[in-house]
Scaffold this active site. Sequence first.
Site, mmCIF file in Angstrom:
data_model
loop_
_atom_site.group_PDB
_atom_site.id
_atom_site.type_symbol
_atom_site.label_atom_id
_atom_site.label_comp_id
_atom_site.label_asym_id
_atom_site.label_seq_id
_atom_site.Cartn_x
_atom_site.Cartn_y
_atom_site.Cartn_z
ATOM 1 N N THR A 2 42.089 7.852 87.199
ATOM 2 C CA THR A 2 42.690 7.734 86.018
ATOM 3 C C THR A 2 43.324 6.590 85.707
ATOM 4 O O THR A 2 43.635 5.711 86.639
ATOM 5 C CB THR A 2 43.823 8.972 85.587
ATOM 6 O OG1 THR A 2 44.787 8.655 87.068
ATOM 7 C CG2 THR A 2 43.344 10.352 85.720
ATOM 8 N N ASP A 3 43.473 6.176 84.236
ATOM 9 C CA ASP A 3 43.738 4.916 83.797
ATOM 10 C C ASP A 3 45.291 4.702 83.981
ATOM 11 O O ASP A 3 46.198 5.761 84.014
ATOM 12 C CB ASP A 3 43.392 4.576 82.482
ATOM 13 C CG ASP A 3 41.789 4.443 82.495
ATOM 14 O OD1 ASP A 3 41.167 4.114 83.260
ATOM 15 O OD2 ASP A 3 41.196 4.795 81.299
ATOM 16 N N LYS A 4 45.842 3.499 83.885
ATOM 17 C CA LYS A 4 47.056 3.054 83.504
ATOM 18 C C LYS A 4 47.772 4.166 82.585
ATOM 19 O O LYS A 4 46.905 4.317 81.408
ATOM 20 C CB LYS A 4 47.373 1.578 82.915
ATOM 21 C CG LYS A 4 48.771 1.358 82.919
ATOM 22 C CD LYS A 4 48.473 -0.220 82.515
ATOM 23 C CE LYS A 4 49.882 -0.848 82.181
ATOM 24 N NZ LYS A 4 49.864 -2.079 81.547
ATOM 25 N N VAL A 40 48.194 7.286 82.189
ATOM 26 C CA VAL A 40 47.616 8.558 82.380
ATOM 27 C C VAL A 40 48.222 9.516 83.387
ATOM 28 O O VAL A 40 48.104 9.321 84.664
ATOM 29 C CB VAL A 40 46.038 8.583 82.378
ATOM 30 C CG1 VAL A 40 45.470 10.061 82.501
ATOM 31 C CG2 VAL A 40 45.249 7.895 81.158
ATOM 32 N N TYR A 95 34.492 6.507 81.744
ATOM 33 C CA TYR A 95 35.540 5.586 81.581
ATOM 34 C C TYR A 95 36.018 5.606 80.155
ATOM 35 O O TYR A 95 35.281 5.355 79.184
ATOM 36 C CB TYR A 95 35.190 4.060 81.894
ATOM 37 C CG TYR A 95 36.485 3.578 82.342
ATOM 38 C CD1 TYR A 95 37.492 3.792 83.078
ATOM 39 C CD2 TYR A 95 36.429 1.992 82.025
ATOM 40 C CE1 TYR A 95 38.525 3.006 83.350
ATOM 41 C CE2 TYR A 95 37.521 1.074 81.982
ATOM 42 C CZ TYR A 95 38.541 1.703 82.860
ATOM 43 O OH TYR A 95 39.575 0.819 83.256
#
Length: 209
Positions: free
Chosen positions: A27-29, A31, A158
Site C-alpha cells: 500500500t501507498d503512503k 493508505v 498501482y
Amino acid sequence: MYYYKFWYFRPNKAIAQLIKGKWISRTDKYVSARENYFYGNIPKVLPKNVILLGEEPINKVLSKEYKYFLPKDKAIEQISYLHKVGNIIVRKTKIKVKGLPNLDLMKEAAKHFIGKKDFTNFTIEREAKNPLCTIIKFDIEERKDYYVFSIVGDRFLYHMVRKIISFIVSVGYKIYPLEYIDLVFKERLNPKPKDADPKFLWLWKINKT
C-alpha cells in the site's frame, strides 16, 4: 507459511518502505490497513501507527478488499476533468459543479467495473504491462456524512483503486457521461483519472486460504 498480521493508519511512507520484506499488498503512503500480511524480519521498534496483531498461515490469496470512506464535503475535490476517450470528446470545457454527486449514477457506473477488464486507464504507465484484473464486487453506500466504496478484486494495479474512485465520483457529477463508460476498458482516456486522496483509503480484508 506463516505471515505477520499488521494494522496501520496513514503511514507517512509506503508500507514497503517502512518495513522491508514481502507484503501481501504494498500500500501507498497515507493508505491505511485494517489487515495486511508480511513475511520477513520485523524491526525491534515499529513505525508510528503500525501495530502487530499476530501471526496467521497463508497458502493462497484469493482476493483483496478495499474500502474508501469519502467525506461528503471532500467529494468535489476528487473530481477528474476527463476530456476524451479514444477519439470521442466527452467534455469540451470544465464545468462548475456543486453539491453532492448523484448516488444512482455512481452505483450504475460501479456495475460496469465488475468482471475481468483492462485497467490500463486506471494505473500508471509502468504497471500497464499486465492490466487485466477481475473485480468481483463493487458496492457504494451512503452514510450521513460520507460514502463508503467497497471493492473486491483478484488483484489491483498501482494507484488503481484511487483512480477508480476519482472516475466514479466524476460520473456522479456528470463530468463523464454514463453512456461512454464501457469505452474506458477499450480506449485510452485523456487525461487519465487523477488519484483520489489516499487518506480515505483502507485495505480492508485479505481473503485467503
